[in-house]
Design an enzyme around this catalytic site. Structure first.
Site, PDB file in Angstrom:
ATOM      1  N   LEU A  38     -23.344  11.497  48.247  1.00  0.00           N
ATOM      2  CA  LEU A  38     -24.659  11.979  48.688  1.00  0.00           C
ATOM      3  C   LEU A  38     -25.048  13.256  47.957  1.00  0.00           C
ATOM      4  O   LEU A  38     -26.210  13.419  47.556  1.00  0.00           O
ATOM      5  CB  LEU A  38     -24.625  12.203  50.215  1.00  0.00           C
ATOM      6  CG  LEU A  38     -25.926  12.669  50.838  1.00  0.00           C
ATOM      7  CD1 LEU A  38     -27.075  11.700  50.552  1.00  0.00           C
ATOM      8  CD2 LEU A  38     -25.754  12.850  52.355  1.00  0.00           C
ATOM      9  N   TYR A  48     -10.952   9.402  62.164  1.00  0.00           N
ATOM     10  CA  TYR A  48     -12.106   9.876  61.384  1.00  0.00           C
ATOM     11  C   TYR A  48     -13.354   9.900  62.264  1.00  0.00           C
ATOM     12  O   TYR A  48     -14.067  10.909  62.329  1.00  0.00           O
ATOM     13  CB  TYR A  48     -12.306   8.964  60.169  1.00  0.00           C
ATOM     14  CG  TYR A  48     -13.645   9.088  59.495  1.00  0.00           C
ATOM     15  CD1 TYR A  48     -13.921  10.155  58.638  1.00  0.00           C
ATOM     16  CD2 TYR A  48     -14.651   8.131  59.698  1.00  0.00           C
ATOM     17  CE1 TYR A  48     -15.160  10.265  58.008  1.00  0.00           C
ATOM     18  CE2 TYR A  48     -15.879   8.233  59.070  1.00  0.00           C
ATOM     19  CZ  TYR A  48     -16.134   9.303  58.231  1.00  0.00           C
ATOM     20  OH  TYR A  48     -17.363   9.412  57.622  1.00  0.00           O
TER      21      TYR A  48
HETATM   22  N1  LIG Z   1     -18.892   7.020  52.549  1.00  0.00           N
HETATM   23  C1  LIG Z   1     -19.271   6.319  53.612  1.00  0.00           C
HETATM   24  O1  LIG Z   1     -19.165   5.093  53.656  1.00  0.00           O
HETATM   25  C2  LIG Z   1     -19.855   7.024  54.818  1.00  0.00           C
HETATM   26  C3  LIG Z   1     -20.164   6.263  55.962  1.00  0.00           C
HETATM   27  C4  LIG Z   1     -20.710   6.911  57.064  1.00  0.00           C
HETATM   28  C5  LIG Z   1     -20.939   8.274  57.019  1.00  0.00           C
HETATM   29  N2  LIG Z   1     -20.607   8.985  55.918  1.00  0.00           N
HETATM   30  C6  LIG Z   1     -20.840  10.430  55.918  1.00  0.00           C
HETATM   31  O2  LIG Z   1     -21.800  10.718  54.925  1.00  0.00           O
HETATM   32  C7  LIG Z   1     -21.549  12.023  54.376  1.00  0.00           C
HETATM   33  C8  LIG Z   1     -21.493  11.943  52.873  1.00  0.00           C
HETATM   34  O3  LIG Z   1     -20.454  11.034  52.525  1.00  0.00           O
HETATM   35  P1  LIG Z   1     -20.123  10.670  51.017  1.00  0.00           P
HETATM   36  O4  LIG Z   1     -19.917   9.205  50.957  1.00  0.00           O
HETATM   37  O5  LIG Z   1     -21.084  11.331  50.088  1.00  0.00           O
HETATM   38  O6  LIG Z   1     -18.695  11.360  50.914  1.00  0.00           O
HETATM   39  P2  LIG Z   1     -17.775  11.581  49.642  1.00  0.00           P
HETATM   40  O7  LIG Z   1     -18.337  10.912  48.453  1.00  0.00           O
HETATM   41  O8  LIG Z   1     -16.389  11.299  50.068  1.00  0.00           O
HETATM   42  O9  LIG Z   1     -17.944  13.152  49.415  1.00  0.00           O
HETATM   43  C9  LIG Z   1     -17.431  14.055  50.314  1.00  0.00           C
HETATM   44  C10 LIG Z   1     -17.503  15.416  49.683  1.00  0.00           C
HETATM   45  O10 LIG Z   1     -16.879  16.330  50.591  1.00  0.00           O
HETATM   46  C11 LIG Z   1     -16.081  17.196  49.823  1.00  0.00           C
HETATM   47  N3  LIG Z   1     -14.981  17.725  50.614  1.00  0.00           N
HETATM   48  C12 LIG Z   1     -13.964  17.059  51.208  1.00  0.00           C
HETATM   49  N4  LIG Z   1     -13.120  17.914  51.794  1.00  0.00           N
HETATM   50  C13 LIG Z   1     -13.620  19.149  51.563  1.00  0.00           C
HETATM   51  C14 LIG Z   1     -13.197  20.460  51.915  1.00  0.00           C
HETATM   52  N5  LIG Z   1     -12.073  20.677  52.595  1.00  0.00           N
HETATM   53  N6  LIG Z   1     -13.964  21.504  51.507  1.00  0.00           N
HETATM   54  C15 LIG Z   1     -15.090  21.314  50.799  1.00  0.00           C
HETATM   55  N7  LIG Z   1     -15.540  20.103  50.438  1.00  0.00           N
HETATM   56  C16 LIG Z   1     -14.806  19.034  50.817  1.00  0.00           C
HETATM   57  C17 LIG Z   1     -15.549  16.368  48.674  1.00  0.00           C
HETATM   58  O11 LIG Z   1     -15.144  17.238  47.644  1.00  0.00           O
HETATM   59  P3  LIG Z   1     -14.416  16.692  46.320  1.00  0.00           P
HETATM   60  O12 LIG Z   1     -15.510  16.123  45.484  1.00  0.00           O
HETATM   61  O13 LIG Z   1     -13.803  17.911  45.737  1.00  0.00           O
HETATM   62  O14 LIG Z   1     -13.404  15.686  46.786  1.00  0.00           O
HETATM   63  C18 LIG Z   1     -16.772  15.525  48.340  1.00  0.00           C
HETATM   64  O15 LIG Z   1     -17.599  16.193  47.421  1.00  0.00           O
HETATM   65  C19 LIG Z   1     -20.269  12.509  55.052  1.00  0.00           C
HETATM   66  O16 LIG Z   1     -20.589  13.309  56.150  1.00  0.00           O
HETATM   67  C20 LIG Z   1     -19.620  11.242  55.568  1.00  0.00           C
HETATM   68  O17 LIG Z   1     -18.806  11.477  56.709  1.00  0.00           O
HETATM   69  C21 LIG Z   1     -20.080   8.396  54.804  1.00  0.00           C
END
Ligand SMILES: NC(=O)c1ccc[n+]([C@@H]2O[C@H](COP(=O)([O-])OP(=O)(O)OC[C@H]3O[C@@H](n4cnc5c(N)ncnc54)[C@H](OP(=O)(O)O)[C@@H]3O)[C@@H](O)[C@H]2O)c1
Length: 300
Positions: free
Chosen positions: A16, A130
């Site tokens: 995102l 989670y």
């Molecule tokens: N992916 C899905 O299918 C899904 C489904 C439902 C809801 N969501 C929600 O949608 C939102 C965006 O998800 P996404 O798919 O874009 O997630 P993503 O691609 O996994 O990205 C998560 C980001 O969070 C960062 N992160 C993780 N741990 C961290 C920490 N300790 N400190 C700082 N940054 C940290 C990661 O950093 P790095 O790049 O360094 O790893 C990454 O940039 C999240 O809130 C997720 O829970 C996602």
């Protein structure tokens, strides 16, 4: 001189976060501050308030999260710190500094026993750690800053990062046949569509009048693409669009055991976000085709 409003985005390198970065040039009225894990590690709770006060944005979008669903089962403390405590601290800092906080949550707050699309105020009951950590995050955010906006989304994919679509493309290129779970239903979300929805919400805030006070827009919203499919249907659509000869076999959840349980049904009702912010909800297959085209062009 016109002062541009500042938008702070965490998780800049995630799916995102990357899609919001693509939208930044088309939104010259805003000054975006994209932050990575190195710049703002969310597990360091003390750093969060300091960082937010220093940058003092008008909006804060929290795209960072601990998203490793299976690993979370054995990394409980870290998952809770990043998904629950950190958003709570962020919300508090946003309230103190009069910042609009937009936080992202998940369909995994529901147990999946439903049979019709989940509404925002339906009973939550996460079936894995989670989901439980994200639900605690929602609660802390609303407790600490009731003016926050929380967007629950589901099955997120994009041309960036790791996701189901990219895994399927890799497997379909390598294997003659693959097996995909056909008894878990939901709706995919193209992260680019979610990023646009977030910018639409911000533009609504920017264009508000005194007759539509912003506080009436707070609370939880659901966003995904439109439709209802299984992971198997999703894989078949990917295969059809790219014209792969790989055979896709449907299997049941017990045939594909994972450390974390998944909800069997997690379709989200998007009425509230559509009616409140006039956010378009695109068809899942149309958005999938757009993303696959982008991936194809990027690998040319
Ligand atoms: N992916 C899905 O299918 C899904 C489904 C439902 C809801 N969501 C929600 O949608 C939102 C965006 O998800 P996404 O798919 O874009 O997630 P993503 O691609 O996994 O990205 C998560 C980001 O969070 C960062 N992160 C993780 N741990 C961290 C920490 N300790 N400190 C700082 N940054 C940290 C990661 O950093 P790095 O790049 O360094 O790893 C990454 O940039 C999240 O809130 C997720 O829970 C996602």
């Amino acid at each position: 001189m016109i002062m541009r409003k500042k938008i702070l985005v965490t998780g800049a390198n995630g799916q995102l976060g990357m899609e919001l970065q693509q939208l930044a040039p088309g939104n010259p009225g805003f000054d975006f501050v994209f932050t990575t894990r190195d710049q703002l590690p969310l597990n360091d709770l003390n750093a969060i308030s300091r960082f937010i006060s220093e940058h003092n944005p008008q909006y804060c979008i929290n795209c960072a999260a601990y998203t490793a669903v299976d690993k979370a089962e054995s990394e409980k403390d870290l998952a809770y710190r990043v998904n629950a405590e950190a958003p709570g601290v962020m919300a508090n800092a946003c309230k103190e500094n009069h910042i609009h906080f937009i936080h992202i949550s998940t369909d995994y707050v529901f147990n999946g026993n439903g049979t019709s699309p989940y509404k925002e105020d339906d009973q939550t009951d996460p079936v894995n750690l989670y989901g439980a950590s994200k639900l605690d995050g929602e609660k802390l955010v609303m407790e600490n800053d009731p003016n926050s906006i929380i967007i629950r989304t589901a099955w997120v994919y994009s041309e960036f990062g790791k996701n189901f679509v990219k895994t399927m493309l890799r497997l379909m290129a390598d294997k003659e046949q693959i097996s995909v779970v056909s008894d878990q239903y939901g709706t995919p979300t193209y992260a680019a569509d979610l990023a646009e929805a977030i910018m639409k919400i911000i533009s609504t805030f920017e264009n508000h009048t005194s007759t539509s006070p912003l506080t009436t827009h707070n609370g939880i919203y659901h966003f995904s693409n439109e439709g209802q499919i299984s992971w198997y249907d999703f894989a078949v659509a990917i295969k059809d669009i790219i014209g792969s000869s790989c055979k896709v076999n449907p299997i049941t959840t017990p045939e594909y055991p994972t450390p974390a349980k998944r909800p069997a049904y997690s379709v989200l009702d998007k009425t509230r976000i559509r009616d409140t912010f006039n956010v378009p909800i695109k068809d899942w297959k149309a958005s999938l085709a757009v993303c696959l085209e982008k991936i194809k062009n990027a690998t040319k």
